[in-house]
Motif scaffolding. Structure first.
Motif, PDB file in Angstrom:
ATOM      1  N   LEU A   1       0.984  -1.204  -0.062  1.00 57.08           N
ATOM      2  CA  LEU A   1       0.142  -0.542   0.255  1.00 57.08           C
ATOM      3  C   LEU A   1       0.819   1.386  -0.354  1.00 57.08           C
ATOM      4  CD1 LEU A   1      -2.673  -1.046   2.903  1.00 57.08           C
ATOM      5  CD2 LEU A   1      -3.195  -0.665   0.095  1.00 57.08           C
ATOM      6  N   SER A   2       1.953   1.411   0.502  1.00 62.98           N
ATOM      7  CA  SER A   2       2.612   1.877   0.808  1.00 62.98           C
ATOM      8  C   SER A   2       3.708   2.802  -0.957  1.00 62.98           C
ATOM      9  CB  SER A   2       4.384   2.042   1.582  1.00 62.98           C
ATOM     10  OG  SER A   2       3.771   1.767   2.810  1.00 62.98           O
ATOM     11  N   VAL A   3       3.948   0.995  -1.460  1.00 62.49           N
ATOM     12  CA  VAL A   3       4.231   2.090  -2.789  1.00 62.49           C
ATOM     13  C   VAL A   3       3.121   2.283  -3.557  1.00 62.49           C
ATOM     14  CG1 VAL A   3       5.546   0.595  -5.090  1.00 62.49           C
ATOM     15  CG2 VAL A   3       5.766  -0.351  -2.866  1.00 62.49           C
ATOM     16  N   LEU A   4       1.891   1.805  -3.398  1.00 63.96           N
ATOM     17  CA  LEU A   4       0.639   2.237  -4.185  1.00 63.96           C
ATOM     18  C   LEU A   4       0.545   3.803  -3.978  1.00 63.96           C
ATOM     19  CD1 LEU A   4      -1.625   1.641  -5.898  1.00 63.96           C
ATOM     20  CD2 LEU A   4      -2.703   1.109  -3.808  1.00 63.96           C
ATOM     21  N   SER A   5       0.706   3.887  -2.201  1.00 65.02           N
ATOM     22  CA  SER A   5       0.525   5.082  -2.181  1.00 65.02           C
ATOM     23  C   SER A   5       1.448   6.292  -2.724  1.00 65.02           C
ATOM     24  CB  SER A   5       0.718   5.662  -0.440  1.00 65.02           C
ATOM     25  OG  SER A   5       2.015   5.753  -0.217  1.00 65.02           O
ATOM     26  N   ALA A   6       2.735   6.015  -2.865  1.00 63.10           N
ATOM     27  CA  ALA A   6       3.857   6.841  -4.149  1.00 63.10           C
ATOM     28  C   ALA A   6       3.492   6.826  -5.562  1.00 63.10           C
ATOM     29  CB  ALA A   6       5.095   5.958  -3.651  1.00 63.10           C
ATOM     30  N   VAL A   7       2.734   6.242  -6.174  1.00 61.76           N
ATOM     31  CA  VAL A   7       2.854   6.142  -7.284  1.00 61.76           C
ATOM     32  C   VAL A   7       1.610   7.472  -7.385  1.00 61.76           C
ATOM     33  CG1 VAL A   7       1.388   5.690  -9.312  1.00 61.76           C
ATOM     34  CG2 VAL A   7       3.148   3.859  -7.437  1.00 61.76           C
ATOM     35  N   ILE A   8       0.794   7.212  -6.680  1.00 61.99           N
ATOM     36  CA  ILE A   8      -0.790   7.741  -6.747  1.00 61.99           C
ATOM     37  C   ILE A   8      -0.263   9.891  -6.527  1.00 61.99           C
ATOM     38  CG2 ILE A   8      -2.843   9.313  -4.960  1.00 61.99           C
ATOM     39  CD1 ILE A   8      -3.413   5.643  -4.827  1.00 61.99           C
TER      40      ILE A   8
ATOM     41  N   ILE B   1       7.040   7.057  11.149  1.00 60.60           N
ATOM     42  CA  ILE B   1       6.877   8.362  11.512  1.00 60.60           C
ATOM     43  C   ILE B   1       7.722   8.966   9.352  1.00 60.60           C
ATOM     44  CG2 ILE B   1       8.942   9.883  11.683  1.00 60.60           C
ATOM     45  CD1 ILE B   1       9.255   8.315  14.069  1.00 60.60           C
ATOM     46  N   ALA B   2       7.004   7.808   8.888  1.00 56.74           N
ATOM     47  CA  ALA B   2       7.844   8.155   7.428  1.00 56.74           C
ATOM     48  C   ALA B   2       6.411   8.521   6.498  1.00 56.74           C
ATOM     49  CB  ALA B   2       8.545   7.186   6.374  1.00 56.74           C
ATOM     50  N   ALA B   3       5.124   8.070   6.681  1.00 55.86           N
ATOM     51  CA  ALA B   3       4.375   8.444   6.087  1.00 55.86           C
ATOM     52  C   ALA B   3       3.960   9.686   6.936  1.00 55.86           C
ATOM     53  CB  ALA B   3       3.271   7.261   5.851  1.00 55.86           C
TER      54      ALA B   3
ATOM     55  N   LEU C   1      -7.529   9.657  -1.352  1.00 62.62           N
ATOM     56  CA  LEU C   1      -7.263   8.619  -1.049  1.00 62.62           C
ATOM     57  C   LEU C   1      -5.875   8.450  -0.817  1.00 62.62           C
ATOM     58  CD1 LEU C   1      -7.667   6.045  -3.251  1.00 62.62           C
ATOM     59  CD2 LEU C   1      -7.599   6.378  -4.998  1.00 62.62           C
ATOM     60  N   ALA C   2      -5.106   9.026  -1.505  1.00 61.19           N
ATOM     61  CA  ALA C   2      -3.663   9.155  -0.945  1.00 61.19           C
ATOM     62  C   ALA C   2      -3.872   8.685   0.118  1.00 61.19           C
ATOM     63  CB  ALA C   2      -2.292   9.870  -1.861  1.00 61.19           C
ATOM     64  N   PHE C   3      -4.119   9.599   1.187  1.00 65.92           N
ATOM     65  CA  PHE C   3      -3.913   9.633   2.899  1.00 65.92           C
ATOM     66  C   PHE C   3      -4.471   8.637   3.184  1.00 65.92           C
ATOM     67  CE2 PHE C   3      -3.645  14.411   2.265  1.00 65.92           C
ATOM     68  CZ  PHE C   3      -2.142  14.843   3.101  1.00 65.92           C
ATOM     69  N   CYS C   4      -5.728   7.453   2.757  1.00 64.85           N
ATOM     70  CA  CYS C   4      -6.439   6.681   3.671  1.00 64.85           C
ATOM     71  C   CYS C   4      -5.435   5.459   3.172  1.00 64.85           C
ATOM     72  CB  CYS C   4      -7.483   6.251   2.414  1.00 64.85           C
ATOM     73  SG  CYS C   4      -8.603   7.795   3.028  1.00 64.85           S
ATOM     74  N   ILE C   5      -4.393   5.174   0.948  1.00 66.13           N
ATOM     75  CA  ILE C   5      -4.184   4.366   1.228  1.00 66.13           C
ATOM     76  C   ILE C   5      -2.933   3.899   2.391  1.00 66.13           C
ATOM     77  CG2 ILE C   5      -2.724   3.309  -0.568  1.00 66.13           C
ATOM     78  CD1 ILE C   5      -4.596   3.833  -2.211  1.00 66.13           C
ATOM     79  N   ILE C   6      -2.203   5.276   1.929  1.00 68.00           N
ATOM     80  CA  ILE C   6      -0.623   5.302   3.127  1.00 68.00           C
ATOM     81  C   ILE C   6      -1.277   4.840   5.069  1.00 68.00           C
ATOM     82  CG2 ILE C   6      -0.261   7.688   4.066  1.00 68.00           C
ATOM     83  CD1 ILE C   6       2.034   7.293   3.065  1.00 68.00           C
ATOM     84  N   LEU C   7      -2.009   5.699   5.576  1.00 65.35           N
ATOM     85  CA  LEU C   7      -2.314   5.436   6.353  1.00 65.35           C
ATOM     86  C   LEU C   7      -2.863   3.556   7.299  1.00 65.35           C
ATOM     87  CD1 LEU C   7      -3.382   6.060   9.125  1.00 65.35           C
ATOM     88  CD2 LEU C   7      -5.865   6.852   8.325  1.00 65.35           C
ATOM     89  N   THR C   8      -3.899   3.298   5.841  1.00 61.35           N
ATOM     90  CA  THR C   8      -4.097   2.006   6.316  1.00 61.35           C
ATOM     91  C   THR C   8      -3.121   1.062   5.892  1.00 61.35           C
ATOM     92  OG1 THR C   8      -5.658   1.869   4.760  1.00 61.35           O
ATOM     93  CG2 THR C   8      -5.267   0.236   4.937  1.00 61.35           C
ATOM     94  N   GLY C   9      -1.488   1.461   4.955  1.00 61.78           N
ATOM     95  CA  GLY C   9      -0.498   0.500   4.936  1.00 61.78           C
ATOM     96  C   GLY C   9       0.341   1.298   6.384  1.00 61.78           C
ATOM     97  N   SER C  10       0.286   1.926   6.660  1.00 58.99           N
ATOM     98  CA  SER C  10       1.391   1.845   8.127  1.00 58.99           C
ATOM     99  C   SER C  10       0.795   1.769   9.123  1.00 58.99           C
ATOM    100  CB  SER C  10       1.243   3.924   8.430  1.00 58.99           C
ATOM    101  OG  SER C  10       1.728   4.417   7.162  1.00 58.99           O
TER     102      SER C  10
END
Length: 357
Positions: free
Chosen positions: A144-151, A310-312, A340-349
């Motif tokens: 999910l972190s990789v996906l958020s970086a793309v978004i 901390i990174a996200a 959308l990106a926040f939701c994805i990176i938050l879920t991934g974190s």
């Protein structure tokens, strides 16, 4: 030493240790997301002098911490992490100039997260791999972190070119470019087309993230090898904050070397903007305190948990500055993409964090 380590490990396993770790993480998130705000509205010339002021301020924070800790043993290898960080940090000024504070921090934070997570999870660069209780959650979080970086790449920032802003120039330039730029206040970034500004800014943000995500490796290496009788680091401290002074000394030394090289290239005529000194100093203090808190989070939570948080997290803080104060990110389309990106990176974190709990 052994009794102190055992006591520290016991604290780590209880609620107090977790509370310290998560509190330190939240402080780091807030400060990392805000540390460039004090200098955002000031002209910093080509950025190299600003970096040196920033790193000098960071080193002073570590000096205070070192005195409070009663000067623990200095391990030169820990300086390498600071050298890595400072090398990545010379890209920050042109990143902010080209794609803005919000998008820039979101991109390098995502890459930072992926690099730090990979090295700690799988034991890259000679450090021991971090075991997790729920590997599937760990992998989902990384994906999910990789996906958020793309978004994040689809977020369009609006940087006004005629407003005072952070700017930078390449450390080394050829004579033709150098002769033109010395006589002009316009930076190389201002001469780029919007497309190239975006390409260069996003590329530099990814490079910065890789360097940032690798900067803790030397400290983790020392700690891991301290547990082995045959290692030269046997008996080294397991308390991460004991390595802050060496790490930050590497930052200051490397930034000084880069600044001296830059002065040589500029034929002893560096661009120095005095109005950026105090804001740069404040920015360095905020970053220094935030990174000290990250060292604490690594100790009480472990790197495989602290990195996703901390990174996200700073991306959210920086984006709020970009949306609410600096007006760099506008439009319904951008807001939807950011949400959308926040939701994805938050879920991934959260997945990555809970994978070890």
């Amino acid at each position: 030493m052994n009794s102190w380590t055992a006591e520290t490990n016991a604290t780590t396993s209880n609620g107090t240790g977790l509370a310290i770790g998560f509190t330190s993480s939240m402080i780091s998130v807030l400060l990392f997301g805000s540390n460039f705000v004090p200098v955002k509205q000031f002209d910093t010339g080509d950025g190299m002098f600003f970096q040196w002021i920033l790193c000098a301020s960071i080193w002073l924070v570590s000096l205070v911490v070192n005195i409070i800790l009663q000067c623990p043993r200095f391990w030169p290898l820990a300086m390498v992490g600071g050298c890595i960080w400072a090398t990545g940090n010379i890209t920050v000024v042109p990143i902010v100039k080209t794609i803005g504070l919000g998008l820039g921090l979101l991109l390098w934070a995502s890459t930072n997260l992926i690099t730090g997570w990979t090295s700690s999870r799988f034991g890259m660069f000679g450090i021991d791999p971090e075991e997790v209780a729920k590997p599937y959650l760990n992998y989902i979080g990384a994906g999910l972190s990789v996906l958020s970086a793309v978004i994040f790449l689809f977020v369009e920032s609006d940087i006004k070119r005629d407003a005072p802003a952070l700017e930078s120039a390449p450390l080394l330039r050829d004579n033709v470019i150098n002769s033109d730029s010395v006589s002009s206040d316009e930076s190389w970034v201002d001469k780029l087309s919007p497309t190239w500004r975006r390409i260069i800014g996003c590329s530099l943000a990814v490079v910065a993230g890789i360097f940032y995500g690798s900067c803790f490796v030397p400290v983790l290496y020392i700690k891991d090898h301290a547990k082995r009788n045959e290692s030269m680091y046997t008996g080294a401290s397991q308390f991460d904050l004991d390595y802050v002074f060496a790490h930050f000394s590497g930052i200051f030394l490397t930034s000084t070397v880069y600044f001296l090289i830059y002065c040589t290239v500029m034929k002893n005529h560096p661009k120095i903007y005095p109005e950026a000194i105090l804001p740069g100093f404040v920015s360095g203090v905020l970053w220094g305190i935030g990174n000290c808190c990250w060292f604490l989070a690594n100790h009480y939570l472990s790197a495989v948990i602290s990195f996703p948080i901390i990174a996200a997290g700073p991306g959210f803080i920086a984006a709020m500055w970009g949306v609410l104060v600096f007006k760099e990110i506008k439009g319904l389309r951008n807001y939807v993409i950011l949400c959308l990106a926040f939701c994805i990176i938050l879920t991934g974190s959260l997945c990555t964090a809970f994978s070890k709990l």
